[in-house]
Every structure is written in C-alpha cells, then in structure tokens.
Design a protein around this motif. Structure first.
Motif, PDB file in Angstrom:
ATOM      1  N   UNK A   1      -2.196 -87.091  -4.207  1.00 52.29           N
ATOM      2  CA  UNK A   1      -1.241 -86.539  -3.483  1.00 52.29           C
ATOM      3  C   UNK A   1      -1.363 -84.677  -3.691  1.00 52.29           C
ATOM      4  N   UNK A   2      -1.946 -83.956  -2.662  1.00 51.39           N
ATOM      5  CA  UNK A   2      -2.314 -82.854  -2.694  1.00 51.39           C
ATOM      6  C   UNK A   2      -1.054 -82.613  -2.943  1.00 51.39           C
ATOM      7  N   UNK A   3      -1.379 -80.383  -2.518  1.00 52.87           N
ATOM      8  CA  UNK A   3       0.525 -80.019  -3.413  1.00 52.87           C
ATOM      9  C   UNK A   3       0.737 -79.995  -1.612  1.00 52.87           C
ATOM     10  N   UNK A   4       0.361 -79.519  -0.845  1.00 45.52           N
ATOM     11  CA  UNK A   4       1.387 -79.271   0.381  1.00 45.52           C
ATOM     12  C   UNK A   4       2.119 -80.552   0.690  1.00 45.52           C
ATOM     13  N   UNK A   5       1.021 -82.105   0.767  1.00 48.88           N
ATOM     14  CA  UNK A   5       1.981 -83.369   0.871  1.00 48.88           C
ATOM     15  C   UNK A   5       3.413 -83.386   0.673  1.00 48.88           C
ATOM     16  N   UNK A   6       2.777 -82.600  -1.086  1.00 50.38           N
ATOM     17  CA  UNK A   6       4.122 -83.094  -2.237  1.00 50.38           C
ATOM     18  C   UNK A   6       5.277 -82.487  -1.596  1.00 50.38           C
TER      19      UNK A   6
ATOM     20  N   UNK B   1      10.617 -70.918  -4.933  1.00 48.66           N
ATOM     21  CA  UNK B   1       9.242 -70.648  -5.281  1.00 48.66           C
ATOM     22  C   UNK B   1       9.338 -71.705  -6.952  1.00 48.66           C
ATOM     23  N   UNK B   2       9.944 -72.437  -7.456  1.00 52.94           N
ATOM     24  CA  UNK B   2       9.482 -73.712  -8.705  1.00 52.94           C
ATOM     25  C   UNK B   2       9.524 -74.410  -7.484  1.00 52.94           C
ATOM     26  N   UNK B   3       9.619 -75.084  -6.319  1.00 55.81           N
ATOM     27  CA  UNK B   3       8.139 -76.477  -5.861  1.00 55.81           C
ATOM     28  C   UNK B   3       7.048 -75.877  -5.815  1.00 55.81           C
ATOM     29  N   UNK B   4       6.606 -74.037  -6.026  1.00 52.14           N
ATOM     30  CA  UNK B   4       5.634 -74.537  -5.284  1.00 52.14           C
ATOM     31  C   UNK B   4       4.769 -74.625  -6.819  1.00 52.14           C
ATOM     32  N   UNK B   5       5.040 -74.278  -7.599  1.00 48.95           N
ATOM     33  CA  UNK B   5       4.972 -74.454  -9.135  1.00 48.95           C
ATOM     34  C   UNK B   5       4.950 -76.480  -9.864  1.00 48.95           C
ATOM     35  N   UNK B   6       5.541 -76.730  -9.064  1.00 44.11           N
ATOM     36  CA  UNK B   6       6.107 -78.946  -9.730  1.00 44.11           C
ATOM     37  C   UNK B   6       4.725 -78.686  -8.688  1.00 44.11           C
ATOM     38  N   UNK B   7       4.805 -78.460  -7.540  1.00 42.54           N
ATOM     39  CA  UNK B   7       3.855 -79.044  -6.611  1.00 42.54           C
ATOM     40  C   UNK B   7       2.576 -79.272  -7.358  1.00 42.54           C
TER      41      UNK B   7
ATOM     42  N   UNK C   1       5.957 -87.807  -6.539  1.00 35.60           N
ATOM     43  CA  UNK C   1       4.561 -88.464  -7.223  1.00 35.60           C
ATOM     44  C   UNK C   1       4.346 -89.495  -7.401  1.00 35.60           C
ATOM     45  N   UNK C   2       3.038 -89.747  -6.759  1.00 34.41           N
ATOM     46  CA  UNK C   2       2.762 -91.426  -6.460  1.00 34.41           C
ATOM     47  C   UNK C   2       2.144 -91.782  -7.993  1.00 34.41           C
ATOM     48  N   UNK C   3       3.085 -92.092  -8.900  1.00 34.52           N
ATOM     49  CA  UNK C   3       2.283 -92.260 -10.562  1.00 34.52           C
ATOM     50  C   UNK C   3       3.039 -93.134 -10.456  1.00 34.52           C
ATOM     51  N   UNK C   4       2.143 -94.678 -11.497  1.00 42.66           N
ATOM     52  CA  UNK C   4       3.682 -95.649 -11.997  1.00 42.66           C
ATOM     53  C   UNK C   4       3.978 -95.393 -13.860  1.00 42.66           C
TER      54      UNK C   4
END
Length: 336
Positions: A1-6, A27-33, A67-70
């Motif tokens: 998953x890309x940053x923009x998609x997240x 601003x925090x989402x920008x880093x978390x992405x 996040x597509x992580x199992x």
C-alpha cells in the motif's frame, strides 16, 4: 500500500465516523502513512504522544486497520500486561520465564500497536523495557500512543530511574511525534447512546436495590460488592478503590458484567493516592472495554475533576469522564 492510498483510507474512515482530520492530526498522519511504504520489519517505529482526546488512538488505529499486513497485533496496556503476567506464571518453572512470555505475547507479529502506553508500576517498567528490547532486536515495528512524552513515563521521582533504560530504547528506535491540538474532542461529544459514553455522573440519590450484599471471587480472592444481579455490577467507591483491587480484577469484571453502577464516589482529593490511582486504572479499563457506568457521587463532575487536576497523571481520566452525561437534583427513577 502506498502512502497516498493509506492517507485516503484514513480520511475515508474519518468521514464514515462523521468528522474531518484537523491540521495537527494530518501532520501526524503524514508520518504514520510511511508505515505503508516500507517492508514489514523494516519500518521505523513511531511513538505518538499528546494531551487526552486529541485523536491519537483513533488515528493510530485507523492506520493500523488500513495496513494490509497479516502479522500485526493491537494491544491495550492493561489487557496486554495482564496476559503477560499470566504467561510468566505459566513459564515460572523456566529460567527465562519473562522472555518466553514476551515471545508468546509478540508471536510472529511484524507490527505491534501499543495503545495508551503509560507506566506507573516499577515492575511493569522493567517488563516493558525487556519487551521493547525484544521487539527492536527482532526488528518488530512498534506503533505506540501515549499521553506522556517518553521522558515523562513512570513519573514518580522515586522510581523514574528504573525506566530510564526503556526511555533510551524508545528515543533510539522510535520517531517521537507530538500530536498537539486545541480541542479535546471528548468534551464536545453529544453521543450518549453507546458504551461508556452512555453512562451518567449523578449527584442524585442512587436507585435503591433489594438485592442482598454480594461478593466476587477471582484467583482465590474475595471482593465485596453491593450486588451482581442480571449481568450488572453494583459497587461502592470504597469496594472498588479502597480495597486491594487491581487492573486484573477490573478487566475480569468489565468482561463479566455488561454494565456497572458505582455509588458513594467522594471528592477525588478526599481519598489517599492509592485509591486515586485505582480509580484512574478502573476508568482506563472501563473505557477500553467500553462498559456503561453510572456514577453516583457526593460532588458534581466539575468539582470532582477540578480536585483531580492537582494530580499530574489524571488528565487522561479527566478527558474520559467528560464523555458522561451529568445529572443532578432529586432522586431519579432507575433505568429500565
């Protein structure tokens, strides 16, 4: 998953929940992405802290969900450490019981979301230090939210030095972000229909009960209660906080009883610090488990929280208590 998609996924989740992200949250989402742009186990860990009600947990949870992580795990402080202590007991005959318990707790997770991280107990401080060292050594990405900046964890000056190795691990291995915003969103909620927010804070006389005094038994210990009828727990403040209870009991009762009533709640500063801490812990658990609670108190909520404001670690509780609807006046008719 890309940053923009997240980012788009989190914005869509906010829209579904009926709000838009503010500038501090963005601003925090920008880093978390960025967690979505790096391979599992290679992403740098993130520690988000700030005042209560600014959306830290919501934001981190939305990123975690998208996040597509199992191989990921979401844990809350009290429940996690409860299970960790139980696991240590299961491994108590082994020389490395704590390490085995930590391995069991983390499992094969490549991302560990640690919500509402806070440290008040020296024993938990040592255990959390070992857990963090285990996670970072094995390249597990840790996402943590907290009301405390790392240096403010385990704030008791008599014990703070015990967690300094843990603080060093956090600052060396995690990007530390402050989520600052002018609004405590819990104070502006008008939804009192579900979960903890459907409870009340009342100075009215509590509904009379015809139930006989009861008790609760857990791990061989017996705790007094006002009543335990029909899946509802009724306790006095003294039964809840002036007896040697802990988060272990609160977690069990929160899961066993669908609603609570707590009576005879005094001014916050009318009780000793251990009782204050137990009440703070109980609120942590009840909000995390989303249990409706009706509080019947000697003082109104503003006076209670004003007294609590003198305790530096009560801000999280203060914010959460603002979710409750307040009532006062003559005795009320019990809820159906």
């Amino acid at each position: 998953m890309g940053k923009d998609e997240l980012i788009r996924a989190v914005e869509a989740a906010a829209s579904v929940d009926g709000f838009s992200l503010d500038s501090a949250q963005r601003a925090v989402l920008d880093r978390l992405s960025m967690l979505g742009t790096e391979p599992a186990g290679a992403a740098r860990s993130v520690y988000v802290h700030g005042e209560s009600g600014r959306g830290k947990s919501w934001l981190a949870d939305a990123v975690y969900t998208a996040l597509p992580l199992r191989e990921k795990s979401r844990v809350h402080f009290h429940g996690f450490f409860h299970e960790l202590h139980r696991s240590i007991q299961r491994h108590r005959g082994e020389p490395d019981a704590a390490d085995r318990a930590i391995e069991d707790a983390i499992g094969n997770s490549r991302l560990l979301f640690f919500d509402e991280l806070h440290v008040h107990d020296p024993g938990d401080a040592r255990l959390l230090t070992r857990l963090l060292d285990h996670a970072f050594t094995r390249k597990v990405t840790v996402l943590a939210t907290s009301n405390y900046a790392p240096d403010d964890l385990l704030p008791d000056p008599d014990w703070h030095h015990i967690f300094e190795p843990g603080i060093a691990l956090i600052t060396a291995n995690m990007d530390v972000l402050a989520l600052r915003g002018p609004t405590d969103y819990r104070t502006v909620t008008d939804d009192h229909t579900r979960g903890f927010a459907s409870g009340i804070w009342s100075t009215r006389t509590p509904p009379r009960t015809t139930a006989s005094p009861s008790s609760l038994t857990l791990n061989g210990r017996v705790f007094p209660a006002t009543s335990t009828d029909d899946g509802q727990l009724s306790v006095t403040f003294d039964q809840l906080c002036r007896t040697p209870t802990s988060t272990i009991e609160y977690l069990r009762w929160a899961r066993d009883f669908g609603s609570w009533t707590v009576t005879d709640v005094p001014r916050f500063d009318a009780v000793d610090p251990p009782a204050q801490q137990r009440f703070i812990n109980a609120i942590d658990v009840l909000v995390a488990e989303d249990v409706p609670v009706d509080f019947y108190a000697h003082v109104d909520l503003d006076e209670f929280l004003e007294a609590a404001s003198r305790r530096p670690d009560a801000s999280r509780m203060t914010s959460r208590m603002r979710l409750l609807e307040t009532v006062s006046g003559e005795p009320i008719i019990p809820k159906a």
